[in-house]
Motif scaffolding. Structure first.
Motif, PDB file in Angstrom:
ATOM      1  N   CYS A  36      -0.639   2.178 -13.528  1.00  0.00           N
ATOM      2  CA  CYS A  36       0.910   1.726 -13.287  1.00  0.00           C
ATOM      3  C   CYS A  36       1.593   1.807 -14.503  1.00  0.00           C
ATOM      4  N   PRO A  37       2.364   3.087 -14.216  1.00  0.00           N
ATOM      5  CA  PRO A  37       3.174   3.560 -15.444  1.00  0.00           C
ATOM      6  C   PRO A  37       4.220   2.716 -16.048  1.00  0.00           C
ATOM      7  N   THR A  38       4.710   2.586 -17.074  1.00  0.00           N
ATOM      8  CA  THR A  38       5.635   1.715 -17.854  1.00  0.00           C
ATOM      9  C   THR A  38       7.032   2.430 -17.096  1.00  0.00           C
ATOM     10  N   TYR A  39       7.738   1.277 -16.623  1.00  0.00           N
ATOM     11  CA  TYR A  39       9.092   1.768 -15.932  1.00  0.00           C
ATOM     12  C   TYR A  39      10.034   1.295 -17.173  1.00  0.00           C
ATOM     13  N   PHE A  40      11.111   2.546 -17.175  1.00  0.00           N
ATOM     14  CA  PHE A  40      12.115   2.399 -18.055  1.00  0.00           C
ATOM     15  C   PHE A  40      13.510   2.078 -17.437  1.00  0.00           C
ATOM     16  N   GLY A  41      13.950   0.951 -17.927  1.00  0.00           N
ATOM     17  CA  GLY A  41      15.393   0.453 -17.115  1.00  0.00           C
ATOM     18  C   GLY A  41      15.674  -0.770 -17.315  1.00  0.00           C
ATOM     19  N   PHE A  42      17.146  -1.180 -17.037  1.00  0.00           N
ATOM     20  CA  PHE A  42      17.316  -2.430 -17.662  1.00  0.00           C
ATOM     21  C   PHE A  42      17.101  -3.554 -16.370  1.00  0.00           C
ATOM     22  N   GLU A  43      17.058  -3.022 -15.195  1.00  0.00           N
ATOM     23  CA  GLU A  43      16.753  -3.889 -14.076  1.00  0.00           C
ATOM     24  C   GLU A  43      15.546  -3.299 -13.354  1.00  0.00           C
ATOM     25  N   PRO A  44      14.772  -4.378 -12.520  1.00  0.00           N
ATOM     26  CA  PRO A  44      13.682  -3.530 -11.698  1.00  0.00           C
ATOM     27  C   PRO A  44      14.208  -2.682 -10.799  1.00  0.00           C
ATOM     28  N   PRO A  45      13.550  -1.715 -10.478  1.00  0.00           N
ATOM     29  CA  PRO A  45      14.017  -0.508  -9.494  1.00  0.00           C
ATOM     30  C   PRO A  45      13.936  -1.110  -7.930  1.00  0.00           C
ATOM     31  N   PRO A  46      15.108  -0.992  -7.473  1.00  0.00           N
ATOM     32  CA  PRO A  46      15.097  -1.495  -5.758  1.00  0.00           C
ATOM     33  C   PRO A  46      14.088  -0.865  -5.155  1.00  0.00           C
ATOM     34  N   ALA A  47      13.457   0.242  -5.353  1.00  0.00           N
ATOM     35  CA  ALA A  47      12.484   1.000  -4.418  1.00  0.00           C
ATOM     36  C   ALA A  47      11.213   0.626  -5.041  1.00  0.00           C
ATOM     37  N   GLY A  48      10.996  -0.114  -5.948  1.00  0.00           N
ATOM     38  CA  GLY A  48      10.002  -0.635  -6.584  1.00  0.00           C
ATOM     39  C   GLY A  48       9.092   0.661  -7.459  1.00  0.00           C
ATOM     40  N   SER A  49       8.062   0.151  -8.191  1.00  0.00           N
ATOM     41  CA  SER A  49       7.313   1.226  -8.895  1.00  0.00           C
ATOM     42  C   SER A  49       6.094   1.710  -8.502  1.00  0.00           C
ATOM     43  N   VAL A  50       5.668   2.983  -8.577  1.00  0.00           N
ATOM     44  CA  VAL A  50       4.420   3.464  -7.721  1.00  0.00           C
ATOM     45  C   VAL A  50       3.397   3.310  -8.938  1.00  0.00           C
ATOM     46  N   CYS A  51       2.254   2.825  -8.579  1.00  0.00           N
ATOM     47  CA  CYS A  51       0.887   2.572  -9.254  1.00  0.00           C
ATOM     48  C   CYS A  51      -0.003   3.741  -8.480  1.00  0.00           C
ATOM     49  N   ALA A  52      -0.450   4.473  -9.113  1.00  0.00           N
ATOM     50  CA  ALA A  52      -1.550   5.194  -8.607  1.00  0.00           C
ATOM     51  C   ALA A  52      -3.250   5.256  -8.718  1.00  0.00           C
ATOM     52  N   ASN A  53      -3.814   5.959  -7.811  1.00  0.00           N
ATOM     53  CA  ASN A  53      -5.196   6.072  -7.825  1.00  0.00           C
ATOM     54  C   ASN A  53      -6.152   4.724  -7.642  1.00  0.00           C
ATOM     55  N   ALA A  54      -5.696   3.877  -6.576  1.00  0.00           N
ATOM     56  CA  ALA A  54      -6.482   2.741  -6.139  1.00  0.00           C
ATOM     57  C   ALA A  54      -7.474   3.222  -5.408  1.00  0.00           C
ATOM     58  N   GLU A  55      -8.731   2.296  -5.811  1.00  0.00           N
ATOM     59  CA  GLU A  55      -9.925   2.720  -4.986  1.00  0.00           C
ATOM     60  C   GLU A  55      -9.762   1.863  -3.716  1.00  0.00           C
ATOM     61  N   ASP A 110       0.914  -1.101  -0.095  1.00  0.00           N
ATOM     62  CA  ASP A 110       0.007  -0.046   0.048  1.00  0.00           C
ATOM     63  C   ASP A 110       1.020   1.102  -0.121  1.00  0.00           C
ATOM     64  N   TYR A 111       0.632   2.177  -0.761  1.00  0.00           N
ATOM     65  CA  TYR A 111       1.401   3.524  -0.932  1.00  0.00           C
ATOM     66  C   TYR A 111       0.527   4.670  -0.738  1.00  0.00           C
ATOM     67  N   ASN A 112       0.806   5.558   0.141  1.00  0.00           N
ATOM     68  CA  ASN A 112      -0.090   6.442   0.446  1.00  0.00           C
ATOM     69  C   ASN A 112       0.663   7.917   0.289  1.00  0.00           C
ATOM     70  N   GLU A 113       1.853   7.883   0.010  1.00  0.00           N
ATOM     71  CA  GLU A 113       2.439   9.356  -0.123  1.00  0.00           C
ATOM     72  C   GLU A 113       1.799  10.088  -1.221  1.00  0.00           C
ATOM     73  N   GLY A 114       0.982  11.027  -1.171  1.00  0.00           N
ATOM     74  CA  GLY A 114       0.565  11.812  -2.086  1.00  0.00           C
ATOM     75  C   GLY A 114      -0.472  11.194  -2.851  1.00  0.00           C
ATOM     76  N   THR A 115      -0.598  10.085  -2.985  1.00  0.00           N
ATOM     77  CA  THR A 115      -1.508   9.397  -3.997  1.00  0.00           C
ATOM     78  C   THR A 115      -1.854   8.117  -3.228  1.00  0.00           C
ATOM     79  N   ARG A 116      -3.003   7.786  -3.538  1.00  0.00           N
ATOM     80  CA  ARG A 116      -3.413   6.374  -2.992  1.00  0.00           C
ATOM     81  C   ARG A 116      -3.052   5.323  -4.112  1.00  0.00           C
ATOM     82  N   GLY A 117      -2.386   4.332  -3.833  1.00  0.00           N
ATOM     83  CA  GLY A 117      -1.858   3.609  -4.878  1.00  0.00           C
ATOM     84  C   GLY A 117      -0.989   2.550  -4.096  1.00  0.00           C
ATOM     85  N   ALA A 118      -0.001   1.765  -5.086  1.00  0.00           N
ATOM     86  CA  ALA A 118       0.605   0.660  -4.502  1.00  0.00           C
ATOM     87  C   ALA A 118       2.095   0.922  -5.106  1.00  0.00           C
ATOM     88  N   ARG A 119       2.983   0.389  -4.378  1.00  0.00           N
ATOM     89  CA  ARG A 119       4.394   0.225  -4.876  1.00  0.00           C
ATOM     90  C   ARG A 119       4.576  -1.229  -5.173  1.00  0.00           C
TER      91      ARG A 119
END
Length: 121
Positions: free
Chosen positions: A63-82, A13-22
């Motif tokens: 969940c926006p497309t993540y651009f990079g060779f490897e998965p991001p260590p901090a995860g990728s943030v998806c926004a606007n979860a109900e 669960d990711y609540n910083e500035g947006t309701r979403g997911a990491r």
């Protein structure tokens, strides 16, 4: 050889500035030589409330497309979860030749209701 799908390891669960997911994931390496991964693309579907047999495209969790060779260590943030929605998140790796198979769906829900009280003995 066919490319292996990435594996989603956790969704928080990711609540910083947006309701979403990491979303966190691992790249699976099948030791085959191929072009480097350039991006990671998500597919998000959700359950229809009150109808557990119907799955639709998610119009809310993004969940926006993540651009990079490897998965991001901090995860990728998806926004606007109900708050009460149940989402299925899948992920695929893409390179110059195209995109590989999707990962297994990872179920995510922002469970904001308090957990039920334990039953009294």
């Amino acid at each position: 050889g066919s490319r292996r799908a990435p594996v989603i390891t956790s969704v928080e669960d990711y609540n910083e500035g947006t309701r979403g997911a990491r979303v966190f994931w691992d790249a699976t390496d099948d030791s085959q030589l191929r072009s480097a991964t350039l991006s990671w693309q998500f597919a998000v579907t959700r359950l229809v409330p009150g109808d557990p047999d119907t799955i639709i495209d998610s119009a809310t969790l993004v969940c926006p497309t993540y651009f990079g060779f490897e998965p991001p260590p901090a995860g990728s943030v998806c926004a606007n979860a109900e708050d009460s929605a149940v989402y299925y998140i899948a992920l695929q790796a893409c390179n110059q030749a195209g995109c590989g198979p999707f990962s297994a769906d990872f179920t995510f829900s922002r469970n904001i209701s308090p957990p039920p009280s334990p039953p009294k003995p």
